[in-house]
Design a protein around this motif. Structure first.
Motif, short mmCIF file in Angstrom:
data_model
loop_
_atom_site.label_atom_id
_atom_site.label_comp_id
_atom_site.label_asym_id
_atom_site.label_seq_id
_atom_site.Cartn_x
_atom_site.Cartn_y
_atom_site.Cartn_z
N ASN A 47 0.71 -1.32 -0.16
CA ASN A 47 0.02 -0.02 0.15
C ASN A 47 0.87 1.33 0.10
O ASN A 47 2.06 1.17 0.29
N GLU A 105 -1.42 1.56 7.90
CA GLU A 105 -2.89 0.76 7.76
C GLU A 105 -2.26 -0.80 7.33
O GLU A 105 -1.55 -0.91 6.38
N PRO A 106 -2.92 -1.77 7.75
CA PRO A 106 -2.67 -3.15 7.05
C PRO A 106 -2.73 -2.96 5.76
O PRO A 106 -3.62 -2.59 5.21
N PRO A 148 -3.71 -5.23 2.14
CA PRO A 148 -4.94 -6.16 1.84
C PRO A 148 -5.10 -7.69 2.25
O PRO A 148 -5.94 -8.09 2.89
N MET A 200 -3.55 -8.73 4.74
CA MET A 200 -3.64 -8.77 6.46
C MET A 200 -5.11 -8.48 6.49
O MET A 200 -5.56 -8.96 7.65
N LYS A 201 -5.73 -7.42 5.88
CA LYS A 201 -7.15 -7.40 6.17
C LYS A 201 -7.91 -8.52 5.99
O LYS A 201 -8.94 -8.58 6.64
N ALA A 202 -7.38 -9.25 5.15
CA ALA A 202 -8.20 -10.45 4.70
C ALA A 202 -8.13 -11.44 5.60
O ALA A 202 -9.14 -12.34 6.09
N SER A 218 -7.17 -9.69 12.04
CA SER A 218 -8.19 -8.99 12.82
C SER A 218 -7.62 -7.72 13.66
O SER A 218 -7.97 -7.55 14.69
N PHE A 219 -6.49 -7.06 12.84
CA PHE A 219 -6.16 -5.76 13.58
C PHE A 219 -6.97 -4.81 13.66
O PHE A 219 -8.17 -4.67 12.67
N ARG A 267 4.48 -2.89 10.47
CA ARG A 267 4.98 -4.07 9.47
C ARG A 267 6.13 -3.99 9.02
O ARG A 267 6.84 -3.03 8.91
#
Length: 359
Positions: free
Chosen positions: A171, A198-199, A201, A203-205, A208-209, A215
């Motif tokens: 990102n 921001e996490p 994609p 990590m988002k998937a 559960s941050f 990172r």
């Protein structure tokens, strides 16, 4: 002059690919045939009968030996001719070069260089493999239409993730974060931490941050072409030690690059993770997401290869982010030079003796 390093271990195939049938595969520009003997051990020969040069892979297995599909000459797993139909005398030059093989981490590894140097201890250790608390996605393969050194450039270059991998592991938060480089005797590591971000994609998937994360990306390249990417995140402000990383969101992605030709590469990979361990659904999703990531690399690198071939040069400008790739290329060049200065020697009377060295 080619770009290959012969005195090294390469993945020839995943273990599950090699069975009781003849499997052709080109490695370091050499056409090979692989199969598995009845005792389970793998074998590999140059895929060429010494008589009329017919590919052995279009023949058939007779017991544990390969029978040429043209005149029936038969070769065992060491490359020794054990039968010539119609005559009792086997010509002393009727042999085929064989190669040392080792099975480890679910893969068949091959040594294409000097057989006496084929020490299995030189195979790169795969961290966390087989350890409790770590999930494994293995047996993965992609075919890249580019020279393997373009891929090693990519695999010690965290900076490209911001632009190439927007949908998966990158990102904009890392856009201006500098990359640090460390070098050992046989590896280079390029790394960086992107703190308070921001996490991505992936990590988002899969995680559960809540809120921003710290990172990391550690890109290890072990000569000549084995990559390990240590990738993960912890809640922003956490300690960055090894124990904290193991308790956070962490993965180790191993990429085993086996040159096929000067412009194509076999890309074998496996992935270890400490999240959703034991979940077959997570295995499938990780395989999908990582495949998508590597396909993004494959697409841009194929275009780069095309333009390099057209222009006859690799690059016109070098940037600060090229520190690690430049080191790898220098180290690989030194390995190649050493092999040229000390050419491969094969013991007389063996299946790999001078008459059996492929032309």
């Amino acid at each position: 002059m080619n770009t290959f390093v012969k005195n090294a271990w390469y993945v020839a195939a995943w273990s599950e690919e090699v069975g009781r049938e003849l499997r052709p595969r080109t490695i370091l520009g050499e056409k090979l045939v692989l199969w598995r003997r009845s005792d389970g051990s793998p074998a590999a020969l140059v895929d060429r009968c010494p008589h009329k040069l017919a590919p052995l892979s279009v023949g058939e297995l007779v017991g544990d030996s390969v029978q040429c599909g043209y005149h029936g000459m038969t070769f065992d797993g060491s490359g020794r001719c054990v039968r010539v139909p119609g005559q009792s005398v086997v010509p002393p030059t009727a042999c085929v070069r064989s190669f040392p093989l080792v099975e480890r981490y679910g893969a068949v590894w091959i040594w294409m260089g000097e057989p006496a140097l084929a020490d299995p201890q030189r195979i790169v250790e795969v961290r966390r493999f087989g350890e409790p608390g770590w999930g494994l996605v293995s047996g993965q393969y992609l075919h890249f239409k580019t020279n393997y050194l373009n891929i090693t450039d990519n695999l010690v270059d965290p900076a490209h993730t911001t632009y190439v991998h927007k949908k998966t592991i990158g990102n904009a938060a890392a856009e201006d974060v500098s990359v640090k480089v460390e070098q050992g005797d046989a590896h280079v590591c390029a790394y960086r931490w992107v703190n308070g971000s921001e996490p991505v994609p992936l990590m988002k998937a899969m995680a559960s941050f809540v809120g921003p994360v710290d990172r990391w990306q550690y890109y290890y390249l072990h000569l000549p072409s084995t990559s390990c990417v240590d990738f993960g995140a912890v809640p922003a402000g956490s300690d960055h030690g090894e124990a904290e990383r193991d308790s956070g969101f962490r993965s180790f992605s191993y990429n085993f690059l086996t040159p096929e030709t000067e412009t194509t590469t076999h890309y074998f990979w496996l992935h270890l993770r400490n999240y959703h361990v034991g979940s077959s659904d997570a295995d499938k999703e990780v395989a999908r997401l990582m495949t998508a990531t590597f396909e993004e690399d494959a697409a841009i690198l194929a275009l780069i290869q095309q333009e390099q071939d057209r222009m006859g040069v690799r690059e016109f400008v070098r940037l600060g982010i090229d520190n690690a790739p430049a080191r790898i290329r220098r180290m690989v060049s030194r390995l190649q030079e050493a092999e040229i200065q000390v050419p491969m020697k094969l013991d007389p009377g063996t299946a790999g003796a001078a008459p059996c060295v492929s032309a």
